[in-house]
Design a protein around this motif. Sequence first.
Motif, PDB file in Angstrom:
ATOM      1  N   PRO A 117       0.822  -1.221   0.000  1.00 51.39           N
ATOM      2  CA  PRO A 117       0.000   0.000   0.000  1.00 51.39           C
ATOM      3  C   PRO A 117       0.855   1.271   0.000  1.00 51.39           C
ATOM      4  N   GLY A 118       0.377   2.256  -0.736  1.00 52.77           N
ATOM      5  CA  GLY A 118       1.047   3.552  -0.806  1.00 52.77           C
ATOM      6  C   GLY A 118       2.053   3.676  -1.930  1.00 52.77           C
ATOM      7  N   THR A 119       2.609   2.557  -2.389  1.00 47.01           N
ATOM      8  CA  THR A 119       3.710   2.652  -3.352  1.00 47.01           C
ATOM      9  C   THR A 119       3.273   3.159  -4.725  1.00 47.01           C
ATOM     10  N   SER A 120       2.043   2.893  -5.141  1.00 46.96           N
ATOM     11  CA  SER A 120       1.643   3.401  -6.462  1.00 46.96           C
ATOM     12  C   SER A 120       1.579   4.930  -6.451  1.00 46.96           C
ATOM     13  N   ILE A 121       1.052   5.521  -5.377  1.00 44.55           N
ATOM     14  CA  ILE A 121       1.014   6.984  -5.265  1.00 44.55           C
ATOM     15  C   ILE A 121       2.432   7.531  -5.075  1.00 44.55           C
ATOM     16  N   MET A 122       3.240   6.857  -4.271  1.00 45.37           N
ATOM     17  CA  MET A 122       4.628   7.295  -4.071  1.00 45.37           C
ATOM     18  C   MET A 122       5.374   7.284  -5.409  1.00 45.37           C
ATOM     19  N   ARG A 123       5.081   6.319  -6.244  1.00 41.86           N
ATOM     20  CA  ARG A 123       5.709   6.261  -7.578  1.00 41.86           C
ATOM     21  C   ARG A 123       5.219   7.431  -8.430  1.00 41.86           C
ATOM     22  N   GLU A 124       3.914   7.649  -8.441  1.00 42.95           N
ATOM     23  CA  GLU A 124       3.331   8.740  -9.231  1.00 42.95           C
ATOM     24  C   GLU A 124       3.806  10.117  -8.753  1.00 42.95           C
ATOM     25  N   ARG A 125       3.980  10.290  -7.460  1.00 41.42           N
ATOM     26  CA  ARG A 125       4.321  11.583  -6.872  1.00 41.42           C
ATOM     27  C   ARG A 125       5.808  11.705  -6.554  1.00 41.42           C
ATOM     28  N   ARG A 126       6.632  10.831  -7.131  1.00 39.65           N
ATOM     29  CA  ARG A 126       8.071  10.781  -6.775  1.00 39.65           C
ATOM     30  C   ARG A 126       8.791  12.111  -6.968  1.00 39.65           C
ATOM     31  N   ALA A 127       8.347  12.942  -7.875  1.00 44.43           N
ATOM     32  CA  ALA A 127       8.988  14.245  -8.076  1.00 44.43           C
ATOM     33  C   ALA A 127       8.805  15.163  -6.867  1.00 44.43           C
ATOM     34  N   PHE A 128       7.852  14.836  -6.003  1.00 48.38           N
ATOM     35  CA  PHE A 128       7.554  15.662  -4.837  1.00 48.38           C
ATOM     36  C   PHE A 128       8.064  15.059  -3.530  1.00 48.38           C
ATOM     37  N   ILE A 129       8.795  13.939  -3.620  1.00 45.07           N
ATOM     38  CA  ILE A 129       9.263  13.230  -2.423  1.00 45.07           C
ATOM     39  C   ILE A 129      10.785  13.111  -2.473  1.00 45.07           C
ATOM     40  N   THR A 130      11.435  13.322  -1.330  1.00 41.63           N
ATOM     41  CA  THR A 130      12.880  13.068  -1.240  1.00 41.63           C
ATOM     42  C   THR A 130      13.115  11.913  -0.275  1.00 41.63           C
ATOM     43  N   TYR A 131      14.182  11.176  -0.548  1.00 40.38           N
ATOM     44  CA  TYR A 131      14.590  10.033   0.270  1.00 40.38           C
ATOM     45  C   TYR A 131      16.064  10.228   0.599  1.00 40.38           C
ATOM     46  N   GLU A 132      16.378  10.294   1.870  1.00 36.70           N
ATOM     47  CA  GLU A 132      17.760  10.530   2.282  1.00 36.70           C
ATOM     48  C   GLU A 132      18.210   9.428   3.242  1.00 36.70           C
ATOM     49  N   ALA A 133      19.234   8.682   2.832  1.00 42.24           N
ATOM     50  CA  ALA A 133      19.805   7.641   3.692  1.00 42.24           C
ATOM     51  C   ALA A 133      20.802   8.281   4.651  1.00 42.24           C
ATOM     52  N   ASP A 134      20.824   7.774   5.872  1.00 40.89           N
ATOM     53  CA  ASP A 134      21.750   8.267   6.884  1.00 40.89           C
ATOM     54  C   ASP A 134      22.169   7.094   7.765  1.00 40.89           C
ATOM     55  N   THR A 135      23.281   7.264   8.454  1.00 42.40           N
ATOM     56  CA  THR A 135      23.780   6.216   9.340  1.00 42.40           C
ATOM     57  C   THR A 135      23.227   6.392  10.750  1.00 42.40           C
ATOM     58  N   LEU A 136      23.083   5.285  11.437  1.00 46.16           N
ATOM     59  CA  LEU A 136      22.697   5.241  12.840  1.00 46.16           C
ATOM     60  C   LEU A 136      23.600   4.216  13.523  1.00 46.16           C
ATOM     61  N   PRO A 137      23.694   4.252  14.836  1.00 45.95           N
ATOM     62  CA  PRO A 137      24.463   3.203  15.507  1.00 45.95           C
ATOM     63  C   PRO A 137      23.898   1.821  15.119  1.00 45.95           C
ATOM     64  N   ARG A 138      24.732   0.917  14.707  1.00 46.02           N
ATOM     65  CA  ARG A 138      24.351  -0.456  14.345  1.00 46.02           C
ATOM     66  C   ARG A 138      23.412  -0.527  13.140  1.00 46.02           C
ATOM     67  N   GLY A 139      23.351   0.526  12.304  1.00 45.32           N
ATOM     68  CA  GLY A 139      22.497   0.446  11.125  1.00 45.32           C
ATOM     69  C   GLY A 139      22.332   1.767  10.420  1.00 45.32           C
ATOM     70  N   GLY A 140      21.115   1.988   9.933  1.00 48.36           N
ATOM     71  CA  GLY A 140      20.859   3.206   9.186  1.00 48.36           C
ATOM     72  C   GLY A 140      19.381   3.488   9.067  1.00 48.36           C
ATOM     73  N   GLU A 141      19.081   4.577   8.374  1.00 49.18           N
ATOM     74  CA  GLU A 141      17.695   4.988   8.166  1.00 49.18           C
ATOM     75  C   GLU A 141      17.534   5.641   6.812  1.00 49.18           C
ATOM     76  N   VAL A 142      16.303   5.665   6.357  1.00 50.36           N
ATOM     77  CA  VAL A 142      15.914   6.450   5.196  1.00 50.36           C
ATOM     78  C   VAL A 142      14.853   7.426   5.680  1.00 50.36           C
ATOM     79  N   ARG A 143      15.144   8.694   5.510  1.00 44.53           N
ATOM     80  CA  ARG A 143      14.202   9.762   5.879  1.00 44.53           C
ATOM     81  C   ARG A 143      13.439  10.146   4.625  1.00 44.53           C
TER      82      ARG A 143
END
Length: 179
Positions: A117-143
């Motif tokens: 769920p949500g991915t079809s709209i996220m695909r359609e609206r991708r020009a309006f969304i940013t995804y930023e990977a970052d590090t965390l202790p013992r792993g990471g995140e995508v904001r």
Amino acid sequence: MPSLVKGRRMSRGTAALLATLAASACGGQSDGASTDSARDTAFAAMQERGEHAMGVDQYSSAHVFEPLPDGGRIVLQRDRDDSAGTETIRAHMRTIATAFARGNFAVPGFVHAQSVPGTSIMRERRAFITYEADTLPRGGEVRIRTRDSAAIDAVHAFLAFQRREHHAPAHAPGQSPSP
């Protein structure tokens, strides 16, 4: 610890699947336990696909899917110090941030063996969304950030589905939500 069959290692998910199949071949139960068993088997299969997609044992890693007013974040961290696993997670987070920015949601589709769920709209609206990977202790995140209301709703639907399927919290225990 993985099970051994004829000298070969078997993942926990495969072992759980085989145990469930063996139990059902022996008659199973009709009091709701078979429904619980099916859910457990589906969860174990998802965990195994997740390990294949992400490169780390899902049972010794913790997900967080946190909705935020401007989108949300996806967190994955090892539950113990593990430098190789930590780097694998960080690389995975960079990979999915790049894929999601391109509108490619194949990894969540593979892990969950269905359209998420949500991915079809996220695909359609991708020009309006940013995804930023970052590090965390013992792993990471995508904001995930957006100002587009339709995209925010889609991101929140995506995160809610992930949270439910992975039996994950909305935010990491002991951490306050990110701004």
